[in-house]
Enzyme design. Structure first.
Site, PDB file in Angstrom:
ATOM      1  NE  ARG A 193      -2.679   0.054   3.434  1.00 14.61           N
ATOM      2  CZ  ARG A 193      -4.073   0.247   3.549  1.00 14.61           C
ATOM      3  NH1 ARG A 193      -4.920  -0.520   2.867  1.00 14.61           N
ATOM      4  NH2 ARG A 193      -4.354   1.343   4.388  1.00 14.61           N
ATOM      5  NE  ARG A 197       5.037   9.038  -4.042  1.00 19.25           N
ATOM      6  CZ  ARG A 197       4.307   9.462  -2.870  1.00 19.25           C
ATOM      7  NH1 ARG A 197       4.892  10.082  -2.059  1.00 19.25           N
ATOM      8  NH2 ARG A 197       2.931   9.079  -2.749  1.00 19.25           N
ATOM      9  NE  ARG A 271      -3.510  -3.260  13.596  1.00 12.86           N
ATOM     10  CZ  ARG A 271      -3.325  -1.911  13.203  1.00 12.86           C
ATOM     11  NH1 ARG A 271      -3.350  -1.113  14.273  1.00 12.86           N
ATOM     12  NH2 ARG A 271      -3.635  -1.337  12.231  1.00 12.86           N
ATOM     13  NE  ARG A 302      -1.432   6.242  12.721  1.00  8.52           N
ATOM     14  CZ  ARG A 302      -2.055   5.930  11.651  1.00  8.52           C
ATOM     15  NH1 ARG A 302      -1.689   6.176  10.267  1.00  8.52           N
ATOM     16  NH2 ARG A 302      -3.055   5.146  11.607  1.00  8.52           N
ATOM     17  CD  GLU A 325      -3.219   5.018  15.573  1.00  9.03           C
ATOM     18  OE1 GLU A 325      -3.391   6.271  14.856  1.00  9.03           O
ATOM     19  OE2 GLU A 325      -3.029   4.078  14.631  1.00  9.03           O
ATOM     20  CE1 TYR A 373      -4.292  -2.332   6.937  1.00 13.76           C
ATOM     21  CE2 TYR A 373      -5.154  -0.597   5.387  1.00 13.76           C
ATOM     22  CZ  TYR A 373      -4.271  -1.013   6.424  1.00 13.76           C
ATOM     23  OH  TYR A 373      -3.747  -0.344   7.138  1.00 13.76           O
ATOM     24  CG  ASP A 375      -7.712   3.503   2.478  1.00 12.54           C
ATOM     25  OD1 ASP A 375      -7.665   3.239   3.804  1.00 12.54           O
ATOM     26  OD2 ASP A 375      -6.578   3.439   1.900  1.00 12.54           O
TER      27      ASP A 375
HETATM   28  P1  FAD Z   1     -16.640   0.574   9.796  1.00 17.16           P
HETATM   29  O1  FAD Z   1     -16.288   1.876   9.635  1.00 17.16           O
HETATM   30  O2  FAD Z   1     -16.087  -0.076  10.866  1.00 17.16           O
HETATM   31  O3  FAD Z   1     -18.444   0.691  10.296  1.00 17.16           O
HETATM   32  C1  FAD Z   1     -18.941  -0.481  10.762  1.00 17.16           C
HETATM   33  C2  FAD Z   1     -20.002  -0.211  11.438  1.00 17.16           C
HETATM   34  O4  FAD Z   1     -20.651  -1.348  12.124  1.00 17.16           O
HETATM   35  C3  FAD Z   1     -19.393   0.469  12.937  1.00 17.16           C
HETATM   36  O5  FAD Z   1     -19.960   1.772  13.257  1.00 17.16           O
HETATM   37  C4  FAD Z   1     -19.633  -0.743  14.025  1.00 17.16           C
HETATM   38  O6  FAD Z   1     -20.360   0.003  15.415  1.00 17.16           O
HETATM   39  C5  FAD Z   1     -21.034  -1.267  13.515  1.00 17.16           C
HETATM   40  N1  FAD Z   1     -21.320  -2.642  14.034  1.00 17.16           N
HETATM   41  C6  FAD Z   1     -20.388  -3.456  14.269  1.00 17.16           C
HETATM   42  N2  FAD Z   1     -20.936  -4.694  14.946  1.00 17.16           N
HETATM   43  C7  FAD Z   1     -22.154  -4.388  15.104  1.00 17.16           C
HETATM   44  C8  FAD Z   1     -23.230  -4.819  15.685  1.00 17.16           C
HETATM   45  N3  FAD Z   1     -23.051  -6.114  16.297  1.00 17.16           N
HETATM   46  N4  FAD Z   1     -24.376  -4.182  15.538  1.00 17.16           N
HETATM   47  C9  FAD Z   1     -24.522  -2.861  15.077  1.00 17.16           C
HETATM   48  N5  FAD Z   1     -23.603  -2.378  14.468  1.00 17.16           N
HETATM   49  C10 FAD Z   1     -22.458  -2.807  14.511  1.00 17.16           C
HETATM   50  N6  FAD Z   1      -9.741   5.204   5.391  1.00 17.16           N
HETATM   51  C11 FAD Z   1      -9.246   6.219   4.552  1.00 17.16           C
HETATM   52  O7  FAD Z   1      -9.976   6.241   3.244  1.00 17.16           O
HETATM   53  N7  FAD Z   1      -8.491   7.203   4.734  1.00 17.16           N
HETATM   54  C12 FAD Z   1      -8.032   7.314   5.908  1.00 17.16           C
HETATM   55  O8  FAD Z   1      -7.196   8.059   6.099  1.00 17.16           O
HETATM   56  C13 FAD Z   1      -8.167   6.405   6.934  1.00 17.16           C
HETATM   57  N8  FAD Z   1      -7.476   6.191   8.121  1.00 17.16           N
HETATM   58  C14 FAD Z   1      -7.892   5.248   8.932  1.00 17.16           C
HETATM   59  C15 FAD Z   1      -7.071   5.136  10.365  1.00 17.16           C
HETATM   60  C16 FAD Z   1      -7.688   4.359  11.142  1.00 17.16           C
HETATM   61  C17 FAD Z   1      -7.088   4.396  12.631  1.00 17.16           C
HETATM   62  C18 FAD Z   1      -8.591   3.318  10.973  1.00 17.16           C
HETATM   63  C19 FAD Z   1      -9.348   2.546  12.091  1.00 17.16           C
HETATM   64  C20 FAD Z   1      -9.091   3.323   9.646  1.00 17.16           C
HETATM   65  C21 FAD Z   1      -8.758   4.346   8.726  1.00 17.16           C
HETATM   66  N9  FAD Z   1      -9.401   4.225   7.428  1.00 17.16           N
HETATM   67  C22 FAD Z   1      -9.063   5.194   6.590  1.00 17.16           C
HETATM   68  C23 FAD Z   1     -10.350   3.179   7.208  1.00 17.16           C
HETATM   69  C24 FAD Z   1     -11.739   3.589   7.284  1.00 17.16           C
HETATM   70  O9  FAD Z   1     -12.253   3.800   8.615  1.00 17.16           O
HETATM   71  C25 FAD Z   1     -12.425   2.351   6.627  1.00 17.16           C
HETATM   72  O10 FAD Z   1     -12.385   1.959   5.375  1.00 17.16           O
HETATM   73  C26 FAD Z   1     -14.134   2.335   6.924  1.00 17.16           C
HETATM   74  O11 FAD Z   1     -14.409   2.581   8.013  1.00 17.16           O
HETATM   75  C27 FAD Z   1     -14.841   1.093   6.343  1.00 17.16           C
HETATM   76  O12 FAD Z   1     -16.058   1.282   6.505  1.00 17.16           O
HETATM   77  P2  FAD Z   1     -17.037   0.176   7.078  1.00 17.16           P
HETATM   78  O13 FAD Z   1     -18.410   0.859   6.606  1.00 17.16           O
HETATM   79  O14 FAD Z   1     -16.628  -1.085   6.268  1.00 17.16           O
HETATM   80  O15 FAD Z   1     -16.708  -0.147   8.316  1.00 17.16           O
HETATM   81  N1  UDP Z   2       4.185   1.407   7.549  1.00 19.66           N
HETATM   82  C1  UDP Z   2       5.443   1.574   8.192  1.00 19.66           C
HETATM   83  N2  UDP Z   2       5.899   2.594   8.642  1.00 19.66           N
HETATM   84  C2  UDP Z   2       5.253   3.920   8.420  1.00 19.66           C
HETATM   85  C3  UDP Z   2       3.793   3.949   7.947  1.00 19.66           C
HETATM   86  C4  UDP Z   2       3.534   2.647   7.558  1.00 19.66           C
HETATM   87  O1  UDP Z   2       5.879   0.418   8.574  1.00 19.66           O
HETATM   88  O2  UDP Z   2       5.723   5.188   8.898  1.00 19.66           O
HETATM   89  C5  UDP Z   2       3.657   0.313   7.104  1.00 19.66           C
HETATM   90  C6  UDP Z   2       2.649  -0.584   8.311  1.00 19.66           C
HETATM   91  O3  UDP Z   2       2.872  -1.710   8.290  1.00 19.66           O
HETATM   92  C7  UDP Z   2       1.240  -0.129   8.052  1.00 19.66           C
HETATM   93  C8  UDP Z   2       1.387  -0.430   6.456  1.00 19.66           C
HETATM   94  O4  UDP Z   2       2.868   0.358   6.153  1.00 19.66           O
HETATM   95  O5  UDP Z   2       0.268  -1.148   8.516  1.00 19.66           O
HETATM   96  C9  UDP Z   2       0.378   0.469   5.672  1.00 19.66           C
HETATM   97  O6  UDP Z   2       0.167   1.985   6.088  1.00 19.66           O
HETATM   98  P1  UDP Z   2      -1.072   2.786   6.280  1.00 19.66           P
HETATM   99  O7  UDP Z   2      -0.526   3.953   6.578  1.00 19.66           O
HETATM  100  O8  UDP Z   2      -1.840   2.458   4.980  1.00 19.66           O
HETATM  101  O9  UDP Z   2      -1.650   2.030   7.473  1.00 19.66           O
HETATM  102  P2  UDP Z   2      -2.704   2.366   8.320  1.00 19.66           P
HETATM  103  O10 UDP Z   2      -2.360   3.359   9.261  1.00 19.66           O
HETATM  104  O11 UDP Z   2      -4.096   2.342   7.600  1.00 19.66           O
HETATM  105  O12 UDP Z   2      -2.836   1.024   9.122  1.00 19.66           O
END
Ligand code: FAD
Ligand code: UDP
Length: 397
Positions: A193, A197, A271, A302, A325, A373, A375
């Site tokens: 992912r 560069r 996780r 981070r 975090e 995984y 986004d």
């Molecule tokens: P989720 O957002 O997880 O939604 C699932 C929902 O189901 C939740 O609200 C949960 O409460 C609900 N649920 C689960 N079990 C039950 C139950 N039994 N009853 C009722 N409700 C339930 N994506 C990006 O594009 N850019 C980013 O910068 C980015 N950063 C991220 C950083 C972090 C720390 C994390 C964790 C994710 C990040 N993502 C990012 C990913 C993004 O959050 C996910 O792609 C997106 O949340 C996926 O949507 P989803 O609907 O599949 O799941």
């Molecule tokens: N990663 C890393 N160092 C960094 C940033 C990312 O090793 O400074 C690795 C790490 O394994 C991470 C993966 O690259 O899980 C993907 O990074 P991304 O930022 O997409 O991860 P996220 O924050 O969504 O878990």
């Protein structure tokens, strides 16, 4: 009728069982997968009930305004929208406009600051001399010569991309902390992912379109469910109400796939993340939105400083909001954020996938429901495709 305003939901249905009885579709999870299916289904006239055990819309993309500073805080860590998919970009722009924010991330290693993903500036600073693109390619080619031919785990893949010294400095510790396991037990695609560069381009994402919702994530998600046919029930756990489903109403389930089956084939590896969020009496803590800490002697992965996500906004001066975090394995009571997908999870997953195929009235979607995984743009893209190819044929008439 239902309206979701500022995270509150009002419904005139007397009871959830009435709402479900008259619904054409029930959606479990108000994350981006569930919201997209709900919006599309309501657009063709279906009555939809959306359940979420949380009290907010948007799943992990939820944000709120911290009252004492006016700063928008991303409750589950910095979320930046990015996509190269024209259909997804056109779709999300129906609900919100986006700022022109470009995400740039720094990493602290041995008390020095470097751009990540690894680029020409990172390599020049790390190796202590100015490298042009050709020199950097040659240097990495030498470093990579020790890498195994076939990279079938994250460590081998990372060494094949950047060589061992950069892997040890920027990837090994971060990955071990983030995933709470040895990088050799993780699939290679996680690190693919991240680009390497041979230019000074320091954008974190390479996608065509990037940005943040201009008025925040909350108004975006509220707009998606602003339809009389969508009945949102927040604070409602599917497991507490599943007895109300009579088997005839189709269900889209976006919760964890192993929880749906009461973990009968064992628990998948997930996780979770702990954030310690602090309002600080200083104008600017770190000068940018996200700084990664790849070394293992620091417990957090981070630090997020949310004011930098919206330089165009005016917020109260003299204060900032910072979140550290910490990543750890999810226990049975924890909120699962990421599927770990360690090599041993694949055997358990195949059993749940088989069980899901037999659950003919339920579509499993989203990050938790498919144990993938995703986004935000991927969750939306897969929801749009699932709606067209599958959900639209299931909706109860
Ligand atoms: P989720 O957002 O997880 O939604 C699932 C929902 O189901 C939740 O609200 C949960 O409460 C609900 N649920 C689960 N079990 C039950 C139950 N039994 N009853 C009722 N409700 C339930 N994506 C990006 O594009 N850019 C980013 O910068 C980015 N950063 C991220 C950083 C972090 C720390 C994390 C964790 C994710 C990040 N993502 C990012 C990913 C993004 O959050 C996910 O792609 C997106 O949340 C996926 O949507 P989803 O609907 O599949 O799941
Ligand atoms: N990663 C890393 N160092 C960094 C940033 C990312 O090793 O400074 C690795 C790490 O394994 C991470 C993966 O690259 O899980 C993907 O990074 P991304 O930022 O997409 O991860 P996220 O924050 O969504 O878990």
């Amino acid at each position: 009728m239902t309206g979701a305003a500022g995270g509150r939901t009002v419904s005139v249905h007397d009871s959830l069982s009435d709402a479900i009885r008259s619904a054409h579709l029930v959606i479990v999870g108000a994350g981006l997968f569930g919201l997209t299916i709900a919006e599309r289904a309501a657009a063709i006239g279906a009555r939809v009930v959306v359940l979420d055990r949380r009290t907010t819309l948007g799943g992990n993309a939820h944000s709120y305004i911290e009252p004492s500073t006016g700063i928008e805080v991303h409750r589950y860590g910095t979320h930046v929208f990015h996509t190269s998919n024209r259909r997804v970009w056109d779709y999300v722009n129906r609900f919100t406009r986006f700022t022109d924010y470009r995400h740039r991330v720094l990493a602290v290693h041995a008390d020095q600051v470097y751009p990540v993903p690894i680029n020409l500036a990172t390599m020049s600073a790390f190796y202590g001399r100015r490298l042009d693109p050709e020199q950097a390619r040659e240097l990495l080619a030498r470093e990579r010569s020790a890498a195994p031919q076939q990279a079938d785990n994250l460590e081998d893949q990372a060494i094949a991309m950047v060589g061992r010294p950069l892997y040890e400095a920027f990837i090994r510790g971060y990955t071990a902390k983030q995933w709470q396991c040895d990088p050799r037990r993780l699939p290679a695609d996680v690190i693919r992912r991240i680009p390497v560069r041979f230019t000074f381009d320091s954008d974190y994402f390479s996608d065509t379109w990037q940005g943040l919702p201009e008025r925040g994530y909350g108004p975006w998600f509220d707009t998606m469910v602003r339809n009389r046919s969508i009945d949102v029930r927040l604070g409602t756990d599917f497991h507490d109400v599943r007895h109300l489903l009579d088997g005839t109403v189709p269900v889209v389930y976006t919760g964890p796939i192993d929880a749906y089956f009461d973990h009968r084939h064992g628990a998948l590896g997930w996780r979770t993340i702990d954030f310690t969020t602090t309002v600080m009496d200083i104008e600017d803590f770190q000068g940018t939105a996200v700084v990664n800490y790849p070394n293992e002697d620091v417990a957090f992965t981070r630090i997020h400083e949310f004011r930098h996500l919206h330089p165009e906004r005016t917020v109260a001066g003299g204060r900032t909001v910072v979140a550290h975090e910490y990543s750890r394995s999810a226990g049975p009571r924890d909120e699962p954020y990421y599927p770990v997908r360690a090599l041993e999870d694949s055997r358990i997953l195949s059993r749940y996938r088989e069980a899901a195929r037999r659950e003919t009235n339920v579509l499993f979607g989203g990050r938790l429901g498919t144990y993938q995984y995703l986004d935000m743009h991927m969750a939306i893209a897969s929801a749009l495709t699932a709606f067209d190819n599958d959900v639209t044929h299931r909706i109860r008439s």
